[in-house]
Scaffold this motif. Sequence first.
Motif, PDB file in Angstrom:
ATOM      1  N   GLU A  13       0.789  -1.208   0.117  1.00  0.00           N
ATOM      2  CA  GLU A  13       0.067   0.068  -0.041  1.00  0.00           C
ATOM      3  C   GLU A  13       0.782   1.281   0.147  1.00  0.00           C
ATOM      4  O   GLU A  13       1.989   1.240   0.613  1.00  0.00           O
ATOM      5  CB  GLU A  13      -0.843   0.189   1.277  1.00  0.00           C
ATOM      6  N   LYS A  14       0.436   2.302  -0.630  1.00  0.00           N
ATOM      7  CA  LYS A  14       0.930   3.509  -0.683  1.00  0.00           C
ATOM      8  C   LYS A  14      -0.143   4.681  -0.498  1.00  0.00           C
ATOM      9  O   LYS A  14      -1.137   4.438  -0.869  1.00  0.00           O
ATOM     10  CB  LYS A  14       1.843   3.887  -2.125  1.00  0.00           C
ATOM     11  N   THR A  15       0.238   5.840   0.047  1.00  0.00           N
ATOM     12  CA  THR A  15      -0.547   6.762   0.276  1.00  0.00           C
ATOM     13  C   THR A  15       0.059   8.295   0.594  1.00  0.00           C
ATOM     14  O   THR A  15       1.174   8.323   0.439  1.00  0.00           O
ATOM     15  CB  THR A  15      -1.369   6.685   1.521  1.00  0.00           C
ATOM     16  N   THR A  16      -0.899   9.204  -0.154  1.00  0.00           N
ATOM     17  CA  THR A  16      -0.321  10.772  -0.175  1.00  0.00           C
ATOM     18  C   THR A  16      -0.928  11.371   0.892  1.00  0.00           C
ATOM     19  O   THR A  16      -2.126  11.230   1.087  1.00  0.00           O
ATOM     20  CB  THR A  16      -0.269  11.191  -1.578  1.00  0.00           C
ATOM     21  N   ILE A  17      -0.177  12.043   1.592  1.00  0.00           N
ATOM     22  CA  ILE A  17      -0.661  12.764   2.974  1.00  0.00           C
ATOM     23  C   ILE A  17      -0.294  14.311   2.660  1.00  0.00           C
ATOM     24  O   ILE A  17       0.710  14.648   2.352  1.00  0.00           O
ATOM     25  CB  ILE A  17      -0.076  12.300   4.259  1.00  0.00           C
ATOM     26  N   SER A  18      -1.456  15.210   3.029  1.00  0.00           N
ATOM     27  CA  SER A  18      -0.916  16.531   2.912  1.00  0.00           C
ATOM     28  C   SER A  18      -0.819  17.138   4.493  1.00  0.00           C
ATOM     29  O   SER A  18      -1.756  16.700   5.206  1.00  0.00           O
ATOM     30  CB  SER A  18      -2.260  17.140   2.450  1.00  0.00           C
ATOM     31  N   LEU A  19       0.039  17.867   4.699  1.00  0.00           N
ATOM     32  CA  LEU A  19       0.507  18.302   6.220  1.00  0.00           C
ATOM     33  C   LEU A  19      -0.168  19.649   6.305  1.00  0.00           C
ATOM     34  O   LEU A  19      -0.698  20.357   5.040  1.00  0.00           O
ATOM     35  CB  LEU A  19       1.961  18.257   6.206  1.00  0.00           C
ATOM     36  N   PRO A  20      -0.267  20.361   7.532  1.00  0.00           N
ATOM     37  CA  PRO A  20      -0.934  21.616   7.701  1.00  0.00           C
ATOM     38  C   PRO A  20      -0.597  22.768   6.767  1.00  0.00           C
ATOM     39  O   PRO A  20      -1.186  23.518   6.356  1.00  0.00           O
ATOM     40  CB  PRO A  20      -0.919  21.704   9.246  1.00  0.00           C
ATOM     41  N   ASP A  21       0.745  22.766   6.510  1.00  0.00           N
ATOM     42  CA  ASP A  21       1.503  23.851   5.652  1.00  0.00           C
ATOM     43  C   ASP A  21       1.281  23.384   4.388  1.00  0.00           C
ATOM     44  O   ASP A  21       1.945  24.280   3.360  1.00  0.00           O
ATOM     45  CB  ASP A  21       2.750  24.204   6.239  1.00  0.00           C
ATOM     46  N   LEU A  22       0.646  22.371   3.840  1.00  0.00           N
ATOM     47  CA  LEU A  22       0.498  22.191   2.330  1.00  0.00           C
ATOM     48  C   LEU A  22       1.670  21.367   1.892  1.00  0.00           C
ATOM     49  O   LEU A  22       1.784  21.043   0.832  1.00  0.00           O
ATOM     50  CB  LEU A  22       0.042  23.278   1.520  1.00  0.00           C
ATOM     51  N   SER A  23       2.529  21.079   2.790  1.00  0.00           N
ATOM     52  CA  SER A  23       3.751  20.305   2.378  1.00  0.00           C
ATOM     53  C   SER A  23       3.223  18.789   1.982  1.00  0.00           C
ATOM     54  O   SER A  23       1.902  18.600   2.408  1.00  0.00           O
ATOM     55  CB  SER A  23       4.617  20.060   3.574  1.00  0.00           C
ATOM     56  N   GLU A  24       3.783  17.811   1.241  1.00  0.00           N
ATOM     57  CA  GLU A  24       3.182  16.580   0.776  1.00  0.00           C
ATOM     58  C   GLU A  24       4.163  15.548   1.203  1.00  0.00           C
ATOM     59  O   GLU A  24       5.298  15.775   1.077  1.00  0.00           O
ATOM     60  CB  GLU A  24       2.920  16.649  -0.550  1.00  0.00           C
ATOM     61  N   VAL A  25       3.564  14.395   1.738  1.00  0.00           N
ATOM     62  CA  VAL A  25       4.165  13.161   2.079  1.00  0.00           C
ATOM     63  C   VAL A  25       3.743  12.006   1.215  1.00  0.00           C
ATOM     64  O   VAL A  25       2.499  11.916   1.429  1.00  0.00           O
ATOM     65  CB  VAL A  25       4.439  12.956   3.279  1.00  0.00           C
ATOM     66  N   ILE A  26       4.588  11.364   0.558  1.00  0.00           N
ATOM     67  CA  ILE A  26       4.011  10.237  -0.071  1.00  0.00           C
ATOM     68  C   ILE A  26       4.674   9.185   0.559  1.00  0.00           C
ATOM     69  O   ILE A  26       5.873   8.794   0.669  1.00  0.00           O
ATOM     70  CB  ILE A  26       4.554  10.184  -1.692  1.00  0.00           C
ATOM     71  N   LEU A  27       3.874   8.379   1.152  1.00  0.00           N
ATOM     72  CA  LEU A  27       4.234   7.094   2.158  1.00  0.00           C
ATOM     73  C   LEU A  27       4.427   5.906   1.322  1.00  0.00           C
ATOM     74  O   LEU A  27       3.522   5.306   0.640  1.00  0.00           O
ATOM     75  CB  LEU A  27       3.473   7.098   3.460  1.00  0.00           C
ATOM     76  N   ASN A  28       5.608   4.982   1.254  1.00  0.00           N
ATOM     77  CA  ASN A  28       5.569   4.042   0.612  1.00  0.00           C
ATOM     78  C   ASN A  28       5.065   2.758   1.525  1.00  0.00           C
ATOM     79  O   ASN A  28       4.800   3.230   2.615  1.00  0.00           O
ATOM     80  CB  ASN A  28       7.378   3.554   0.540  1.00  0.00           C
ATOM     81  N   ALA A  29       4.988   1.757   1.052  1.00  0.00           N
ATOM     82  CA  ALA A  29       4.484   0.498   1.824  1.00  0.00           C
ATOM     83  C   ALA A  29       5.052   0.146   3.234  1.00  0.00           C
ATOM     84  O   ALA A  29       6.251   0.381   3.191  1.00  0.00           O
ATOM     85  CB  ALA A  29       4.554  -0.691   0.876  1.00  0.00           C
ATOM     86  N   ASP A  30       4.376  -0.178   4.055  1.00  0.00           N
ATOM     87  CA  ASP A  30       4.826  -0.663   5.427  1.00  0.00           C
ATOM     88  C   ASP A  30       5.625   0.517   6.146  1.00  0.00           C
ATOM     89  O   ASP A  30       6.831   0.354   6.330  1.00  0.00           O
ATOM     90  CB  ASP A  30       5.657  -1.874   5.282  1.00  0.00           C
ATOM     91  N   SER A  31       4.842   1.803   6.087  1.00  0.00           N
ATOM     92  CA  SER A  31       5.830   2.780   6.714  1.00  0.00           C
ATOM     93  C   SER A  31       4.579   3.612   7.559  1.00  0.00           C
ATOM     94  O   SER A  31       3.390   3.466   7.541  1.00  0.00           O
ATOM     95  CB  SER A  31       6.190   3.777   5.629  1.00  0.00           C
ATOM     96  N   LYS A  32       5.287   4.490   8.315  1.00  0.00           N
ATOM     97  CA  LYS A  32       4.394   5.300   9.413  1.00  0.00           C
ATOM     98  C   LYS A  32       5.206   6.659   9.702  1.00  0.00           C
ATOM     99  O   LYS A  32       6.350   6.975   9.633  1.00  0.00           O
ATOM    100  CB  LYS A  32       4.520   4.211  10.680  1.00  0.00           C
ATOM    101  N   ILE A  33       4.394   7.691   9.645  1.00  0.00           N
ATOM    102  CA  ILE A  33       4.656   9.081  10.002  1.00  0.00           C
ATOM    103  C   ILE A  33       3.728   9.513  11.198  1.00  0.00           C
ATOM    104  O   ILE A  33       2.791   8.824  11.329  1.00  0.00           O
ATOM    105  CB  ILE A  33       4.575  10.084   8.921  1.00  0.00           C
ATOM    106  N   THR A  34       4.429  10.323  12.087  1.00  0.00           N
ATOM    107  CA  THR A  34       3.719  10.817  13.117  1.00  0.00           C
ATOM    108  C   THR A  34       4.053  12.407  13.582  1.00  0.00           C
ATOM    109  O   THR A  34       5.292  12.694  13.177  1.00  0.00           O
ATOM    110  CB  THR A  34       4.212  10.164  14.764  1.00  0.00           C
TER     111      THR A  34
END
Length: 303
Positions: free
Chosen positions: A107-128
């Motif tokens: 699985e992959k996913t794209t995440i928008s941060l509060p300042d509109l920065s963007e994170v594309i998360l690769n498989a089996d990964s986690k951000i906090t």
Amino acid sequence: MTEDDLLKKWLNNDLTDVEKEAFSKQEDYAINKNIIENTTYFKASEVSKVDDFETFKAKYQVRSSVNRLKWLRPALRIAAVLVIGLAIYFTMFMNESVVKQRTLLAEKTTISLPDLSEVILNADSKITYDKDSWYEERQIDLKGEAYFKVAKGKTFDVITESGVVQVVGTEFNVKARNNYFEVICYEGVVKVTSDSITRQLSAGDTYRILNKVFSEDKTNDTVPQWTNNKSRFKAIPLAEIIEELERQYNIKVVFSNTDTARLFTGGFVHGNLENALLAITQPMNLTFEISSSNQVLIHGNTD
């Protein structure tokens, strides 16, 4: 009969058999017995005065309190640790401002941060990260791999177990897996620190620590290839290649007569397991069998 009455009769040796049994079951029986037994080793002064029961009781209560306090102190320490632990738990896990997002295998996913920065998360990964303090401190904890497109603003920090990546506004990829820490800058400037190794990367620069060995390299890619559903490698041990394959396809690979330390340069596609296996095994003179929906056997050359 009260505890005090039993204690008084016990001191005077006036307890009946029933009362003796009841007294011996009291919580402080062992302490009382120990006090009396220890007094037999001391000789009374010729001018000493025998205390009456009330005086003895007052002294006993002081000693009993001291003994209880000795027992209570470690219990209080344990309680304090539990309280602190609960406080940390509620701070970390019940804090609604802390955002945690993760991907599963394949699985992959794209995440928008509060300042509109963007994170594309690769498989089996986690951000906090903490959304409430984001504009005062742009900081993300990462486990796994992610591609960051950072909006300009205050310093942006990516914290991993292997090192810290610090930028202002840029595009870069961070891979923080077991024994594998890699940062590739695609735009702008990135500062990377891991242990005693600090480097400032410009577009195209690669920083890698693999199995505790540091290396630097260059890339002509403008984005990480995994964001285009391809995984590419340059002189990476086969074991690492297969681990990435397992993440992208949610499979389990078993080896037979295979040297997994051999270095592999090349890549594989996401979305077609057979093609991916062919791309890995053919250049290394290996064969494979897909034995079930989630298990693959790779054979080495037996010649």
